[in-house]
Design a protein around this motif. Structure first.
Motif, PDB file in Angstrom:
ATOM      1  N   ARG A 421     -10.484   4.698  -1.204  1.00  0.00           N
ATOM      2  CA  ARG A 421     -11.875   4.230  -1.177  1.00  0.00           C
ATOM      3  C   ARG A 421     -12.729   5.074  -2.130  1.00  0.00           C
ATOM      4  NH1 ARG A 421     -13.676   5.650   3.740  1.00  0.00           N
ATOM      5  NH2 ARG A 421     -11.721   6.786   4.104  1.00  0.00           N
ATOM      6  N   ASP A 422     -12.480   4.910  -3.403  1.00  0.00           N
ATOM      7  CA  ASP A 422     -13.197   5.697  -4.409  1.00  0.00           C
ATOM      8  C   ASP A 422     -13.244   4.894  -5.706  1.00  0.00           C
ATOM      9  OD1 ASP A 422     -14.248   7.485  -6.205  1.00  0.00           O
ATOM     10  OD2 ASP A 422     -12.782   9.074  -5.828  1.00  0.00           O
ATOM     11  N   GLY A 423     -14.448   4.496  -6.091  1.00  0.00           N
ATOM     12  CA  GLY A 423     -14.600   3.675  -7.283  1.00  0.00           C
ATOM     13  C   GLY A 423     -14.229   4.373  -8.571  1.00  0.00           C
ATOM     14  N   GLU A 424     -14.126   5.716  -8.554  1.00  0.00           N
ATOM     15  CA  GLU A 424     -13.794   6.452  -9.777  1.00  0.00           C
ATOM     16  C   GLU A 424     -12.294   6.627  -9.987  1.00  0.00           C
ATOM     17  OE1 GLU A 424     -16.136   7.150 -12.020  1.00  0.00           O
ATOM     18  OE2 GLU A 424     -17.365   6.000 -10.604  1.00  0.00           O
ATOM     19  N   ILE A 425     -11.481   6.101  -9.067  1.00  0.00           N
ATOM     20  CA  ILE A 425     -10.029   6.156  -9.256  1.00  0.00           C
ATOM     21  C   ILE A 425      -9.665   5.380 -10.518  1.00  0.00           C
ATOM     22  CG2 ILE A 425      -7.813   5.384  -8.300  1.00  0.00           C
ATOM     23  CD1 ILE A 425      -8.943   5.781  -5.533  1.00  0.00           C
ATOM     24  N   PRO A 426      -8.808   5.915 -11.380  1.00  0.00           N
ATOM     25  CA  PRO A 426      -8.351   5.148 -12.549  1.00  0.00           C
ATOM     26  C   PRO A 426      -7.675   3.851 -12.097  1.00  0.00           C
ATOM     27  CG  PRO A 426      -7.762   7.459 -12.784  1.00  0.00           C
ATOM     28  CD  PRO A 426      -8.268   7.287 -11.384  1.00  0.00           C
ATOM     29  N   LEU A 427      -8.042   2.745 -12.716  1.00  0.00           N
ATOM     30  CA  LEU A 427      -7.495   1.448 -12.321  1.00  0.00           C
ATOM     31  C   LEU A 427      -5.975   1.428 -12.454  1.00  0.00           C
ATOM     32  CD1 LEU A 427      -7.864  -1.484 -11.451  1.00  0.00           C
ATOM     33  CD2 LEU A 427      -8.252  -2.082 -13.851  1.00  0.00           C
ATOM     34  N   HIS A 428      -5.462   2.090 -13.472  1.00  0.00           N
ATOM     35  CA  HIS A 428      -4.012   2.114 -13.682  1.00  0.00           C
ATOM     36  C   HIS A 428      -3.294   2.694 -12.463  1.00  0.00           C
ATOM     37  CE1 HIS A 428      -0.208   2.412 -15.800  1.00  0.00           C
ATOM     38  NE2 HIS A 428      -0.119   3.690 -15.468  1.00  0.00           N
ATOM     39  N   ALA A 429      -3.775   3.815 -11.963  1.00  0.00           N
ATOM     40  CA  ALA A 429      -3.143   4.456 -10.803  1.00  0.00           C
ATOM     41  C   ALA A 429      -3.282   3.583  -9.564  1.00  0.00           C
ATOM     42  CB  ALA A 429      -3.762   5.834 -10.570  1.00  0.00           C
ATOM     43  N   TRP A 430      -4.461   2.972  -9.387  1.00  0.00           N
ATOM     44  CA  TRP A 430      -4.702   2.127  -8.210  1.00  0.00           C
ATOM     45  C   TRP A 430      -3.776   0.917  -8.218  1.00  0.00           C
ATOM     46  CZ3 TRP A 430      -6.447  -2.850  -7.069  1.00  0.00           C
ATOM     47  CH2 TRP A 430      -6.904  -3.053  -5.773  1.00  0.00           C
ATOM     48  N   LEU A 431      -3.651   0.250  -9.371  1.00  0.00           N
ATOM     49  CA  LEU A 431      -2.799  -0.932  -9.451  1.00  0.00           C
ATOM     50  C   LEU A 431      -1.332  -0.579  -9.237  1.00  0.00           C
ATOM     51  CD1 LEU A 431      -4.358  -2.855 -12.491  1.00  0.00           C
ATOM     52  CD2 LEU A 431      -4.435  -3.529 -10.082  1.00  0.00           C
ATOM     53  N   GLN A 432      -0.898   0.545  -9.818  1.00  0.00           N
ATOM     54  CA  GLN A 432       0.496   0.951  -9.641  1.00  0.00           C
ATOM     55  C   GLN A 432       0.819   1.193  -8.166  1.00  0.00           C
ATOM     56  OE1 GLN A 432       1.149   4.332 -12.394  1.00  0.00           O
ATOM     57  NE2 GLN A 432       2.709   3.051 -13.345  1.00  0.00           N
ATOM     58  N   ARG A 433      -0.068   1.911  -7.495  1.00  0.00           N
ATOM     59  CA  ARG A 433       0.182   2.219  -6.092  1.00  0.00           C
ATOM     60  C   ARG A 433       0.100   0.951  -5.231  1.00  0.00           C
ATOM     61  NH1 ARG A 433      -3.087   6.602  -2.265  1.00  0.00           N
ATOM     62  NH2 ARG A 433      -2.085   5.961  -0.308  1.00  0.00           N
ATOM     63  N   PHE A 434      -0.885   0.101  -5.521  1.00  0.00           N
ATOM     64  CA  PHE A 434      -1.053  -1.135  -4.749  1.00  0.00           C
ATOM     65  C   PHE A 434       0.156  -2.045  -4.934  1.00  0.00           C
ATOM     66  CE2 PHE A 434      -3.162  -4.771  -2.924  1.00  0.00           C
ATOM     67  CZ  PHE A 434      -4.131  -4.219  -2.110  1.00  0.00           C
ATOM     68  N   ASP A 435       0.659  -2.084  -6.154  1.00  0.00           N
ATOM     69  CA  ASP A 435       1.842  -2.900  -6.445  1.00  0.00           C
ATOM     70  C   ASP A 435       3.048  -2.369  -5.658  1.00  0.00           C
ATOM     71  OD1 ASP A 435       3.543  -4.750  -7.630  1.00  0.00           O
ATOM     72  OD2 ASP A 435       3.918  -3.479  -9.367  1.00  0.00           O
ATOM     73  N   ALA A 436       3.232  -1.062  -5.672  1.00  0.00           N
ATOM     74  CA  ALA A 436       4.394  -0.461  -5.005  1.00  0.00           C
ATOM     75  C   ALA A 436       4.322  -0.604  -3.488  1.00  0.00           C
ATOM     76  CB  ALA A 436       4.506   1.013  -5.389  1.00  0.00           C
ATOM     77  N   GLU A 437       3.130  -0.430  -2.901  1.00  0.00           N
ATOM     78  CA  GLU A 437       3.000  -0.369  -1.444  1.00  0.00           C
ATOM     79  C   GLU A 437       2.790  -1.733  -0.791  1.00  0.00           C
ATOM     80  OE1 GLU A 437       0.018   2.458  -0.377  1.00  0.00           O
ATOM     81  OE2 GLU A 437       1.037   4.148  -1.333  1.00  0.00           O
ATOM     82  N   VAL A 438       2.278  -2.713  -1.551  1.00  0.00           N
ATOM     83  CA  VAL A 438       1.979  -4.018  -0.942  1.00  0.00           C
ATOM     84  C   VAL A 438       2.680  -5.155  -1.686  1.00  0.00           C
ATOM     85  CG1 VAL A 438       0.161  -5.620  -0.235  1.00  0.00           C
ATOM     86  CG2 VAL A 438      -0.271  -3.159  -0.160  1.00  0.00           C
ATOM     87  N   ILE A 439       2.326  -5.355  -2.926  1.00  0.00           N
ATOM     88  CA  ILE A 439       2.738  -6.576  -3.627  1.00  0.00           C
ATOM     89  C   ILE A 439       4.253  -6.669  -3.777  1.00  0.00           C
ATOM     90  CG2 ILE A 439       2.563  -7.833  -5.814  1.00  0.00           C
ATOM     91  CD1 ILE A 439      -0.282  -6.650  -6.055  1.00  0.00           C
ATOM     92  N   SER A 440       4.886  -5.578  -4.209  1.00  0.00           N
ATOM     93  CA  SER A 440       6.332  -5.629  -4.435  1.00  0.00           C
ATOM     94  C   SER A 440       7.121  -5.828  -3.148  1.00  0.00           C
ATOM     95  CB  SER A 440       6.805  -4.361  -5.136  1.00  0.00           C
ATOM     96  OG  SER A 440       6.555  -3.214  -4.333  1.00  0.00           O
ATOM     97  N   CYS A 441       6.483  -5.645  -2.000  1.00  0.00           N
ATOM     98  CA  CYS A 441       7.162  -5.886  -0.726  1.00  0.00           C
ATOM     99  C   CYS A 441       7.351  -7.381  -0.463  1.00  0.00           C
ATOM    100  CB  CYS A 441       6.367  -5.271   0.427  1.00  0.00           C
ATOM    101  SG  CYS A 441       6.228  -3.471   0.349  1.00  0.00           S
ATOM    102  N   TYR A 442       6.543  -8.224  -1.119  1.00  0.00           N
ATOM    103  CA  TYR A 442       6.560  -9.653  -0.822  1.00  0.00           C
ATOM    104  C   TYR A 442       6.791 -10.543  -2.040  1.00  0.00           C
ATOM    105  CZ  TYR A 442       4.395  -7.694   3.332  1.00  0.00           C
ATOM    106  OH  TYR A 442       4.145  -6.928   4.442  1.00  0.00           O
ATOM    107  N   SER A 443       6.327 -10.107  -3.219  1.00  0.00           N
ATOM    108  CA  SER A 443       6.354 -10.993  -4.383  1.00  0.00           C
ATOM    109  C   SER A 443       7.753 -11.440  -4.812  1.00  0.00           C
ATOM    110  CB  SER A 443       5.642 -10.334  -5.568  1.00  0.00           C
ATOM    111  OG  SER A 443       6.242  -9.106  -5.919  1.00  0.00           O
ATOM    112  N   PRO A 444       8.815 -10.613  -4.666  1.00  0.00           N
ATOM    113  CA  PRO A 444      10.123 -11.073  -5.149  1.00  0.00           C
ATOM    114  C   PRO A 444      10.620 -12.353  -4.492  1.00  0.00           C
ATOM    115  CG  PRO A 444      10.143  -8.696  -4.843  1.00  0.00           C
ATOM    116  CD  PRO A 444       8.859  -9.194  -4.250  1.00  0.00           C
TER     117      PRO A 444
END
Length: 561
Positions: A421-444
């Protein structure tokens, strides 16, 4: 059939009608299917339904004709409908599709051309002639017919379908299986279609079969004057043909609640035909400004930010940058405007082909909403966490077949959002973590989003160190950062359905709109495109063009005014 002109309240009419049908006319567990032109339209309808207390779910489908075809017909019924698809087929991403076209070209044509140069023509051919058994399929262009068949065979060998396959396969399944038409009628006794003029022959054939064959009730909204997607297979005459049927009641909405009265009056000049639209008695007058300029486009863009926009904002005190839109014929003109905005330190947001991602991508739009939640939405309730969960369930529905899986999704999503919950987080890091923890669990295993994940990977690469979006923060991505007051940049095509207090139509030159040396049909579509841009404006409309080569559309409006 509701024939609804610009600013006539068609979306409000459609959503209230849809809500009433669900509440008063269709008994549970039966529901309603609402088909829209793109995901932007679907999101707008969902938001308005949410304000009425209605969330999409088992009884309500809201989405594009491609999504309807895939999720309601192809995925659940392909085995028994005789579509001959592999059990585990997925939607081809860009690289897979490019490879399939290359191999198909070598087998069917094997000439000196770049296979990708035929991609557009191949898609048009697939969408134009729906009956592969007809004489026209091979006779009209034997070369393209052979390429299409080879391309689709390559996709099937790979266990893939592509975007154009979705409605074509669904239409074939419906045509060959009368029981399937009855099954859809049982689930959705009412079919609602938005922007009917833009949806093409496949959807029209579905409507004919489901509504005039199987007995599904139809409620459609459209406007042939705003048909601007001929390159994707739109045919405005299909709407006119439907509205003229004896068993169809046609209702016309003539009041334009959006534009000032002068802009409403002049819009008929822009269209070249009088539609008798009118503004409410209490509507502001609205003003049209003409800016003939001698210099090149870069200097015109500088003039836009130095003179035109500051003067317009000074005349309308309550407006800011977010109330301004700059519209242009093609994305390359947007590059010129964006460069000028950078020179003048003006924040912008683009919704054209050169935007950070296609606005039609549902996965990326959902991630943008998730970013808003992490940047303060968790406190304000905008967006609500329940809305994010509902959207995720639709995206990953194939992987969420049990209550346990749904609960797991909520837990993973909340954890990923709450800990960042921090708007100053680099988008690259946020997307990578979000992809690993949520999206990649279901998208395949979720075929409906398989190709959309490809866009996410591209954005992750672009936001990485040395990428062109390096340094972008979560707040900037979500629009909740310090630059949320941004001028809107859009092509004329992408502006459809939107409205702004101040609209600037940039590069309104002959050769840009219309193109040089085009036939009468394309000139008429270019005029409709001009009309769509014209009718986005509420208070002020600015037409910018080269004094030496103005569009004939601009000259006609100026002369008639």
């Amino acid at each position: 059939m509701v024939l609804a002109g610009p600013g006539s309240g068609k979306t409000k009419t459609l959503t209230i009608k849809l809500a009433r049908i669900l509440a008063e006319e269709v008994q549970e567990p039966r529901g309603v299917a609402c088909i829209t032109y793109n995901n932007e339209c679907a999101r707008e309808i969902e938001n308005r339904l949410s304000a009425l207390g209605i969330e999409p779910g088992g009884r309500l489908f809201v989405g594009t004709v491609h999504s309807f075809s895939l999720t309601q017909i192809v995925l659940p019924y392909h085995k028994v409908a005789g579509l001959n698809l592999p059990d585990d087929f997925t939607v081809a991403n860009r690289a897979e599709r490019t490879g399939a076209l290359k191999h198909a070209y070598m087998k069917a044509i094997n000439g000196p051309e770049n296979p990708q140069s035929l991609d557009f023509a191949m898609g048009t051919y697939r969408r134009s002639i729906l009956d592969r058994e007809s004489e026209a399929w091979h006779a009209q262009d034997p070369r393209l017919a052979a390429l299409v068949e080879a391309f689709e065979a390559e996709l099937r060998t790979m266990g893939r379908i592509d975007f154009d396959d979705m409605p074509l396969l669904a239409l074939r399944a419906l045509r060959q299986n009368e029981w399937l038409r009855r099954a859809l009628l049982a689930k959705f006794p009412v079919l609602i279609v938005d922007e009917y003029q833009d949806l093409g022959r496949a959807l029209h054939r579905m409507v004919m079969g489901l509504c005039f064959g199987a007995g599904m009730r139809l409620f459609a909204v459209g406007d042939a004057d705003q048909s601007i997607y001929g390159f994707t297979g739109a045919h405005p005459e299909l709407l006119e043909r439907l509205s003229n049927r004896e068993e169809v009641e046609t209702v016309q909405l003539r009041m334009n609640y959006r534009c000032g009265s002068n802009i409403v009056q002049a819009s008929s000049y822009a269209l070249g035909e009088d539609r008798e639209f009118e503004a409410p008695e209490d509507a502001p007058e609205g003003t049209i400004f003409f800016h003939p300029l001698e210099s090149g486009y870069a200097h015109q863009a500088d003039y836009l930010f130095e003179q035109v926009i500051p003067a317009a904002l000074a005349r309308i005190p309550d407006c800011n940058y977010s109330d301004v839109a700059i519209l242009y014929p093609a994305a390359n003109m947007g590059d010129i405007v964006a460069s000028a905005a950078t020179r003048h330190d003006v924040a912008i947001v683009r919704t054209d082909a050169n935007a950070i991602y296609p606005r039609s991508n549902r996965l990326m739009r959902w991630l943008e909403q998730c970013a808003k939640w992490s940047c303060g939405g968790w406190q304000s309730g905008c967006p609500r966490f329940s809305k994010l969960c509902n959207d995720a369930r639709r995206l990953f529905s194939e992987a969420l077949q049990t209550a346990e899986k749904n609960l797991e999704l909520q837990q993973l999503l909340l954890s990923a959002l709450w800990t960042q919950r921090d708007g100053e987080i680099p988008l690259h890091a946020w997307l990578q973590r979000f992809d690993a923890e949520v999206i990649s669990c279901y998208s395949p295993i979720c075929r409906a989003v398989y190709d959309e994940v490809d866009v996410l990977e591209q954005v992750i690469q672009r936001t990485a160190p040395s990428g062109d979006l390096e340094g972008m923060t979560l707040a900037q991505f979500s629009g909740e950062g310090g630059d949320q007051n941004r001028i809107n940049l859009s092509t004329l095509h992408s502006s459809k359905g939107r409205e702004f207090a101040i609209v600037v139509m940039f590069a309104m030159d002959h050769g840009k709109i219309p193109w040089f040396n085009v036939n009468d049909k394309k000139i008429r579509e270019s005029r409709r495109l001009f009309y769509v841009g014209f009718t986005r404006a509420e208070t002020e409309l600015h037409l910018m063009y080269s004094a030496t080569q103005p569009s004939p559309f601009v000259l006609e409006v100026a002369q008639r005014l």
